[in-house]
Design a protein around this motif. Structure first.
Motif, PDB file in Angstrom:
ATOM      1  N   VAL A 106       0.684  -1.143  -0.068  1.00  0.00           N
ATOM      2  CA  VAL A 106      -0.101  -0.073   0.041  1.00  0.00           C
ATOM      3  C   VAL A 106       0.749   1.113   0.030  1.00  0.00           C
ATOM      4  N   GLU A 107       1.820   1.264   0.818  1.00  0.00           N
ATOM      5  CA  GLU A 107       2.722   2.116   0.987  1.00  0.00           C
ATOM      6  C   GLU A 107       3.552   2.569  -0.668  1.00  0.00           C
ATOM      7  N   THR A 108       3.783   1.565  -1.354  1.00  0.00           N
ATOM      8  CA  THR A 108       4.236   1.700  -2.621  1.00  0.00           C
ATOM      9  C   THR A 108       3.338   2.430  -3.718  1.00  0.00           C
ATOM     10  N   ILE A 109       2.129   1.875  -3.393  1.00  0.00           N
ATOM     11  CA  ILE A 109       0.869   2.233  -4.501  1.00  0.00           C
ATOM     12  C   ILE A 109       0.754   3.456  -4.125  1.00  0.00           C
ATOM     13  N   LEU A 110       0.837   4.036  -2.937  1.00  0.00           N
ATOM     14  CA  LEU A 110       0.411   5.459  -2.555  1.00  0.00           C
ATOM     15  C   LEU A 110       1.397   6.390  -2.858  1.00  0.00           C
ATOM     16  N   ASP A 111       2.732   5.913  -2.696  1.00  0.00           N
ATOM     17  CA  ASP A 111       3.949   6.753  -3.093  1.00  0.00           C
ATOM     18  C   ASP A 111       3.914   7.137  -4.483  1.00  0.00           C
ATOM     19  N   ALA A 112       3.548   6.260  -5.260  1.00  0.00           N
ATOM     20  CA  ALA A 112       3.536   6.281  -6.719  1.00  0.00           C
ATOM     21  C   ALA A 112       2.567   7.218  -7.328  1.00  0.00           C
ATOM     22  N   CYS A 113       1.638   7.623  -6.692  1.00  0.00           N
ATOM     23  CA  CYS A 113       0.479   8.300  -7.011  1.00  0.00           C
ATOM     24  C   CYS A 113       0.017   9.453  -6.407  1.00  0.00           C
ATOM     25  N   MET A 114       0.376   9.653  -5.284  1.00  0.00           N
ATOM     26  CA  MET A 114       0.091  10.768  -4.323  1.00  0.00           C
ATOM     27  C   MET A 114       0.627  12.065  -4.940  1.00  0.00           C
ATOM     28  N   PRO A 115      -0.329  12.837  -5.387  1.00  0.00           N
ATOM     29  CA  PRO A 115       0.096  14.347  -5.820  1.00  0.00           C
ATOM     30  C   PRO A 115       0.638  15.301  -4.945  1.00  0.00           C
ATOM     31  N   ASP A 116       1.645  15.986  -5.385  1.00  0.00           N
ATOM     32  CA  ASP A 116       2.150  17.007  -4.785  1.00  0.00           C
ATOM     33  C   ASP A 116       1.214  18.106  -4.501  1.00  0.00           C
ATOM     34  N   VAL A 117       0.434  18.451  -3.349  1.00  0.00           N
ATOM     35  CA  VAL A 117      -0.574  19.470  -3.298  1.00  0.00           C
ATOM     36  C   VAL A 117      -0.007  20.652  -2.350  1.00  0.00           C
ATOM     37  N   ARG A 118       1.281  20.824  -2.258  1.00  0.00           N
ATOM     38  CA  ARG A 118       1.781  21.768  -1.483  1.00  0.00           C
ATOM     39  C   ARG A 118       1.473  23.102  -2.054  1.00  0.00           C
TER      40      ARG A 118
ATOM     41  N   GLY B 256      -9.533  -1.891  10.493  1.00  0.00           N
ATOM     42  CA  GLY B 256      -9.873  -1.155  11.381  1.00  0.00           C
ATOM     43  C   GLY B 256      -9.005   0.027  11.961  1.00  0.00           C
ATOM     44  N   CYS B 257      -8.963  -0.050  13.064  1.00  0.00           N
ATOM     45  CA  CYS B 257      -7.958   0.887  13.861  1.00  0.00           C
ATOM     46  C   CYS B 257      -6.574   0.724  13.311  1.00  0.00           C
ATOM     47  N   ASP B 258      -6.053  -0.425  13.209  1.00  0.00           N
ATOM     48  CA  ASP B 258      -4.772  -0.642  12.723  1.00  0.00           C
ATOM     49  C   ASP B 258      -4.054   0.113  11.695  1.00  0.00           C
ATOM     50  N   VAL B 259      -5.269   0.186  10.639  1.00  0.00           N
ATOM     51  CA  VAL B 259      -4.604   0.994   9.427  1.00  0.00           C
ATOM     52  C   VAL B 259      -4.511   2.810   9.806  1.00  0.00           C
ATOM     53  N   LEU B 260      -5.079   2.989  10.918  1.00  0.00           N
ATOM     54  CA  LEU B 260      -5.057   4.738  10.990  1.00  0.00           C
ATOM     55  C   LEU B 260      -3.661   5.083  11.482  1.00  0.00           C
ATOM     56  N   GLN B 261      -2.882   3.837  11.998  1.00  0.00           N
ATOM     57  CA  GLN B 261      -1.489   4.162  12.505  1.00  0.00           C
ATOM     58  C   GLN B 261      -0.524   4.162  11.247  1.00  0.00           C
ATOM     59  N   GLN B 262      -0.670   3.915  10.194  1.00  0.00           N
ATOM     60  CA  GLN B 262       0.187   3.788   8.818  1.00  0.00           C
ATOM     61  C   GLN B 262       0.381   5.119   8.711  1.00  0.00           C
ATOM     62  N   PRO B 263       1.720   5.200   8.179  1.00  0.00           N
ATOM     63  CA  PRO B 263       2.060   6.653   7.655  1.00  0.00           C
ATOM     64  C   PRO B 263       1.156   7.305   6.736  1.00  0.00           C
ATOM     65  N   TYR B 264       1.007   6.337   5.608  1.00  0.00           N
ATOM     66  CA  TYR B 264      -0.083   6.707   4.702  1.00  0.00           C
ATOM     67  C   TYR B 264      -1.298   7.257   4.869  1.00  0.00           C
ATOM     68  N   THR B 265      -1.895   6.602   5.883  1.00  0.00           N
ATOM     69  CA  THR B 265      -3.162   7.071   6.443  1.00  0.00           C
ATOM     70  C   THR B 265      -3.222   8.322   7.119  1.00  0.00           C
ATOM     71  N   LYS B 266      -1.987   8.447   8.050  1.00  0.00           N
ATOM     72  CA  LYS B 266      -1.813   9.719   8.859  1.00  0.00           C
ATOM     73  C   LYS B 266      -1.629  10.927   7.760  1.00  0.00           C
ATOM     74  N   TRP B 267      -0.875  10.638   6.670  1.00  0.00           N
ATOM     75  CA  TRP B 267      -0.804  11.634   5.446  1.00  0.00           C
ATOM     76  C   TRP B 267      -2.152  12.091   4.971  1.00  0.00           C
ATOM     77  N   PHE B 268      -2.823  10.988   4.610  1.00  0.00           N
ATOM     78  CA  PHE B 268      -4.199  11.416   4.044  1.00  0.00           C
ATOM     79  C   PHE B 268      -5.117  12.164   4.933  1.00  0.00           C
ATOM     80  N   HIS B 269      -5.106  11.676   6.229  1.00  0.00           N
ATOM     81  CA  HIS B 269      -6.005  12.416   7.219  1.00  0.00           C
ATOM     82  C   HIS B 269      -5.344  13.673   7.406  1.00  0.00           C
ATOM     83  N   ALA B 270      -4.149  13.977   7.657  1.00  0.00           N
ATOM     84  CA  ALA B 270      -3.517  15.487   7.836  1.00  0.00           C
ATOM     85  C   ALA B 270      -3.859  16.403   6.599  1.00  0.00           C
ATOM     86  N   THR B 271      -3.593  16.092   5.628  1.00  0.00           N
ATOM     87  CA  THR B 271      -3.750  16.665   4.407  1.00  0.00           C
ATOM     88  C   THR B 271      -5.165  17.138   3.998  1.00  0.00           C
ATOM     89  N   ALA B 272      -5.960  16.399   4.196  1.00  0.00           N
ATOM     90  CA  ALA B 272      -7.583  16.199   3.878  1.00  0.00           C
ATOM     91  C   ALA B 272      -8.036  17.436   5.176  1.00  0.00           C
TER      92      ALA B 272
END
Length: 223
Positions: free
Chosen positions: A87-99, A132-148
């Motif tokens: 999942v980290e690899t999938i998202l690293d390849a597709c996530m846009p630079d939204v800065r 469930g809750c386990d996925v919320l601790q992953q870096p990609y989930t934290k990035w998605f939450h924080a950015t949104a």
């Protein structure tokens, strides 16, 4: 005189006993080639693309890599570990630079990227959400939450309402992916992919208009 010392003397002080080579840090020949994270991630992507998440098993993955299971265990200990790398690899390849992008462009870009990211890997998002809750601790989930959350705050949504609006956003994105996967698995799909893509884009735009209206209403109430 002991026997080992006697043999050393008979050979001119050179021990005839075979010494085991120092292989510290390197796999044995029978373990296969050296494995790194990049090659592991590429193999996991290939397996998930062609076999789905059911193919993420230790021995089959090790076989695909050409290494022993012991070498693979040096990088991941179970299917969960492989899924996290995948999942980290999938998202690293597709996530846009939204800065520095406006809030609506940020959410639009995130939605579109996630919508496309999981299409080649059916079943992956379903498994991720089931954690469930386990996925919320992953870096990609934290990035998605924080950015949104930051984008919604910049849009003018009060902090006490940001989480609820974020859930709507996540449901639109994740729900669309899961629905499309279900439609694709059907023997007779009820809707074309083109129609589903158009529906997704319309839902995102409706959501963005709702956010704008909600922010305006909140500003009027505060005033």
């Amino acid at each position: 005189m002991n026997l080992a010392k006697s043999r050393d003397l008979e050979s001119g002080g050179i021990s005839l006993e075979k010494r085991k080579p120092n292989r510290r840090g390197r796999p044995r020949i029978e373990d296969g080639p050296v494995l790194d994270r990049e090659r592991l991630a590429a193999t996991l992507l290939d397996i998930a693309r062609h076999e789905g998440v059911t193919g993420l098993q230790m021995r089959p993955v090790a076989s695909a890599l050409g290494v022993s299971p012991k070498v693979l265990y040096g990088h991941v200990t179970d299917k969960q570990g492989m899924l996290e790398i995948l999942v980290e690899t999938i998202l690293d390849a597709c996530m846009p630079d939204v800065r520095d992008k406006p809030w609506d462009e940020t959410l639009r870009a995130m939605a579109g990227a996630l919508h496309q990211a999981y299409k080649p890997f059916p079943g992956v998002l379903d498994v991720v959400l089931a954690q469930g809750c386990d996925v919320l601790q992953q870096p990609y989930t934290k990035w998605f939450h924080a950015t949104a959350h930051a984008a919604l705050t910049n849009a003018g949504i009060p902090q006490k309402k940001v989480y609820h609006v974020f859930v709507r956003f996540a449901v639109i994105v994740m729900g669309s992916v899961l629905y499309e996967e279900s439609n694709a698995r059907s023997a007779d799909p009820s809707e074309s992919q083109e129609s589903l893509d158009q529906c997704f884009e319309e839902n995102v735009e409706m959501f963005l208009k709702d956010v704008e209206r909600m922010a305006s209403d909140c500003a009027g109430t505060d005033g």
